[in-house]
Design a protein around this motif. Sequence first.
Motif, PDB file in Angstrom:
ATOM      1  N   GLY A 204      14.969  33.586  77.206  1.00 34.98           N
ATOM      2  CA  GLY A 204      15.035  33.356  75.930  1.00 34.98           C
ATOM      3  C   GLY A 204      14.622  34.133  75.039  1.00 34.98           C
ATOM      4  N   GLU A 205      13.793  35.085  75.482  1.00 37.13           N
ATOM      5  CA  GLU A 205      12.874  36.178  74.435  1.00 37.13           C
ATOM      6  C   GLU A 205      13.751  37.369  74.281  1.00 37.13           C
TER       7      GLU A 205
ATOM      8  N   TRP B 254      17.387  38.797  72.989  1.00 42.04           N
ATOM      9  CA  TRP B 254      18.662  38.380  72.053  1.00 42.04           C
ATOM     10  C   TRP B 254      19.567  39.561  72.202  1.00 42.04           C
ATOM     11  N   ALA B 255      19.335  40.544  72.129  1.00 47.81           N
ATOM     12  CA  ALA B 255      20.353  41.555  72.035  1.00 47.81           C
ATOM     13  C   ALA B 255      21.078  41.723  73.479  1.00 47.81           C
ATOM     14  N   GLU B 256      20.135  41.599  74.548  1.00 49.26           N
ATOM     15  CA  GLU B 256      20.627  41.621  75.618  1.00 49.26           C
ATOM     16  C   GLU B 256      21.915  40.287  75.952  1.00 49.26           C
ATOM     17  N   TYR B 257      21.266  39.416  75.511  1.00 47.65           N
ATOM     18  CA  TYR B 257      22.324  38.240  75.561  1.00 47.65           C
ATOM     19  C   TYR B 257      23.481  38.339  74.687  1.00 47.65           C
ATOM     20  N   ALA B 258      23.417  38.724  73.635  1.00 52.28           N
ATOM     21  CA  ALA B 258      24.620  39.348  72.800  1.00 52.28           C
ATOM     22  C   ALA B 258      25.551  40.284  73.444  1.00 52.28           C
ATOM     23  N   ARG B 259      25.031  41.294  73.915  1.00 49.52           N
ATOM     24  CA  ARG B 259      25.770  42.369  74.808  1.00 49.52           C
ATOM     25  C   ARG B 259      26.423  41.884  75.961  1.00 49.52           C
TER      26      ARG B 259
ATOM     27  N   GLN C 102      35.677  31.090  86.106  1.00 44.30           N
ATOM     28  CA  GLN C 102      35.149  31.033  84.749  1.00 44.30           C
ATOM     29  C   GLN C 102      33.302  31.795  84.907  1.00 44.30           C
ATOM     30  N   LEU C 103      33.138  32.272  83.752  1.00 44.57           N
ATOM     31  CA  LEU C 103      31.828  32.733  83.509  1.00 44.57           C
ATOM     32  C   LEU C 103      31.415  32.598  82.192  1.00 44.57           C
ATOM     33  N   HIS C 104      30.056  31.955  82.188  1.00 45.97           N
ATOM     34  CA  HIS C 104      29.362  31.657  80.833  1.00 45.97           C
ATOM     35  C   HIS C 104      27.919  32.214  81.012  1.00 45.97           C
ATOM     36  N   ALA C 105      27.414  32.503  79.663  1.00 46.31           N
ATOM     37  CA  ALA C 105      26.243  32.976  79.397  1.00 46.31           C
ATOM     38  C   ALA C 105      25.392  31.779  78.556  1.00 46.31           C
ATOM     39  N   HIS C 106      24.214  31.605  79.391  1.00 47.86           N
ATOM     40  CA  HIS C 106      23.362  30.565  78.616  1.00 47.86           C
ATOM     41  C   HIS C 106      21.949  31.296  78.359  1.00 47.86           C
ATOM     42  N   HIS C 107      21.599  30.974  77.238  1.00 48.23           N
ATOM     43  CA  HIS C 107      20.341  31.600  76.715  1.00 48.23           C
ATOM     44  C   HIS C 107      19.314  30.437  76.879  1.00 48.23           C
ATOM     45  N   GLY C 108      18.169  31.102  77.531  1.00 44.42           N
ATOM     46  CA  GLY C 108      17.038  30.290  77.924  1.00 44.42           C
ATOM     47  C   GLY C 108      16.322  29.959  76.873  1.00 44.42           C
ATOM     48  N   TYR C 109      15.016  29.423  77.227  1.00 45.20           N
ATOM     49  CA  TYR C 109      13.903  28.985  76.279  1.00 45.20           C
ATOM     50  C   TYR C 109      12.551  29.643  76.276  1.00 45.20           C
ATOM     51  N   GLY C 110      12.512  30.819  77.257  1.00 44.76           N
ATOM     52  CA  GLY C 110      11.456  31.684  77.289  1.00 44.76           C
ATOM     53  C   GLY C 110      10.197  31.145  78.103  1.00 44.76           C
ATOM     54  N   ALA C 111      10.476  30.105  78.841  1.00 49.80           N
ATOM     55  CA  ALA C 111       9.416  29.487  79.653  1.00 49.80           C
ATOM     56  C   ALA C 111       9.237  30.239  80.991  1.00 49.80           C
ATOM     57  N   TYR C 112       8.269  30.653  81.450  1.00 50.71           N
ATOM     58  CA  TYR C 112       8.148  31.484  82.713  1.00 50.71           C
ATOM     59  C   TYR C 112       8.601  30.735  83.804  1.00 50.71           C
ATOM     60  N   ILE C 113       8.327  29.421  83.860  1.00 54.42           N
ATOM     61  CA  ILE C 113       8.574  28.400  84.883  1.00 54.42           C
ATOM     62  C   ILE C 113      10.251  28.303  85.234  1.00 54.42           C
ATOM     63  N   CYS C 114      10.970  28.663  83.971  1.00 52.95           N
ATOM     64  CA  CYS C 114      12.554  28.559  84.286  1.00 52.95           C
ATOM     65  C   CYS C 114      12.910  29.671  85.243  1.00 52.95           C
TER      66      CYS C 114
ATOM     67  N   ASP D 187      16.385  35.192  84.202  1.00 54.15           N
ATOM     68  CA  ASP D 187      15.484  34.649  83.395  1.00 54.15           C
ATOM     69  C   ASP D 187      14.112  35.514  83.768  1.00 54.15           C
ATOM     70  N   GLU D 188      14.018  36.775  83.305  1.00 51.94           N
ATOM     71  CA  GLU D 188      13.141  37.843  83.799  1.00 51.94           C
ATOM     72  C   GLU D 188      11.843  37.530  82.782  1.00 51.94           C
ATOM     73  N   GLY D 189      10.801  36.945  83.441  1.00 52.81           N
ATOM     74  CA  GLY D 189       9.617  36.552  82.487  1.00 52.81           C
ATOM     75  C   GLY D 189       8.321  37.087  83.499  1.00 52.81           C
ATOM     76  N   GLU D 190       8.620  37.612  84.608  1.00 57.68           N
ATOM     77  CA  GLU D 190       7.343  38.057  85.283  1.00 57.68           C
ATOM     78  C   GLU D 190       6.626  39.294  84.556  1.00 57.68           C
ATOM     79  N   PRO D 191       5.589  39.012  84.441  1.00 62.17           N
ATOM     80  CA  PRO D 191       4.907  40.271  83.542  1.00 62.17           C
ATOM     81  C   PRO D 191       4.938  41.520  84.396  1.00 62.17           C
ATOM     82  N   GLY D 192       5.366  42.614  83.812  1.00 58.31           N
ATOM     83  CA  GLY D 192       5.699  43.924  84.276  1.00 58.31           C
ATOM     84  C   GLY D 192       6.966  44.201  84.664  1.00 58.31           C
TER      85      GLY D 192
END
Length: 431
Positions: free
Chosen positions: A132-133, A135-140, A166-178, A90-95
């Motif tokens: 969450g922001e 998408w292409a990387e999640y699909a990859r 077992q390993l699963h991908a989960h798409h987040g929701y774009g919140a920085y706090i997550c 969940d890479e949301g840190e500016p920069g």
Amino acid sequence: MTSLHDRHINPLILAGLDGKNWGLAEYVKRGGYESLKRILNDKITPEQVIAELKASSLRGRGGAGFPTGLKWSFMPRQFPGQKYLVCNSDEGEPGTFKDRDILRYNPHALIEGMIIGGYAMGITVGYNYIHGEIWAEYARFEEALEEARAAGFLGDNILGTDFAFQLHAHHGYGAYICGEETALLESLEGKKGQPRFKPPFPASFGMYGKPTTINNTETFAAVPFIFAMGAEKYAAIGKPNNGGTKIFSISGDVEKPGNYEIPLGTPFAKLLELAGGMRGGKKIKAVIPGGSSAPVIRGETMMDTDMDYDAIAKAGSMLGSGAVIVMDETRCMVKSLLRLSYFYFEESCGQCTPCREGTGWMYRVVERIENGQGRPEDLDLLNSVADNIQGRTICALGDAAAMPVRAFVKNYREEFEYHIEHKHCLVPTYL
């Protein structure tokens, strides 16, 4: 994406990648999954795996820099129920923009690292929580998971052994706090992404109340390379207590912004040179060395600082996520702080009173200074509010909001005072 050669050490995670060779066949050609094969086929014990990680001096690449091997040793391997392994993408840190390149260009390194982690800690289920922001990387990453499953690297009886993962991908929701690990767990469980009180810590009470280990994308992706070259060789790439390479996302007023994978301990001046130097030949004024939450450092101080956890801490900041934001002489420090303060005000989850109220106070005080309405007592007020936030919240977002305020005011106080006295910016408009 930019990779490089430095100190005669080739990049590891980003070596030779161009966006077309991310798949399983290409990864195997580069030696991919050999570390996993050796661990399982040679019956290297989980304890030996963790000991190797400790010897490598690998530290968490997401921000805190906690020793990875030590963190893995906290997992109660004999716990009778389900345990979980979680990757924080969940890479949301500016920069910061390194983890998305790992997902895009080398997803199998992350997958292999997580499988090895599952083996070392006796975990059979893992999740990768992806911002969450993007998408292409999640699909990859989902494509890479399918390749790994089809090849027998994921699932039951991996490589003919009795080990299952077992390993699963989960798409987040774009919140920085997550990006905060317990808020991430809450979100994974389908709840509102708000941080939990600690203790208990995730190693004892994590996902669904079960023992859980959480590491950053880059941390997991480094693991296969440690076992491919050996812990001592990996540790020797960097400095004592700062083993291996680190991906730095350099942006701002440089000629060639991008991701640069270099040995920890490389001088900042060398990193700046690799990024093409200052854009337009202007003078360096300020550097935020570890993402927007890291305290700003004056440019002249940064030019004498090495890029490792300990050296940057000694300079008064944090290596953090490795996001290096460079600002030249044309940048107004008041306006820069205003933008950062607004971000943390907007991204506060509102759970803690000091953070919920204090981030808004700091933003509004900085805003009035920038707009020519500042008062001489505002600088002491900013420090007072920051003092009453830092260390008094459930998670580190309060600290992340307070530390930039304190550092900007401390290191560029003359510029804030000029704004207050003259009602406009100190930076000459002709630059």
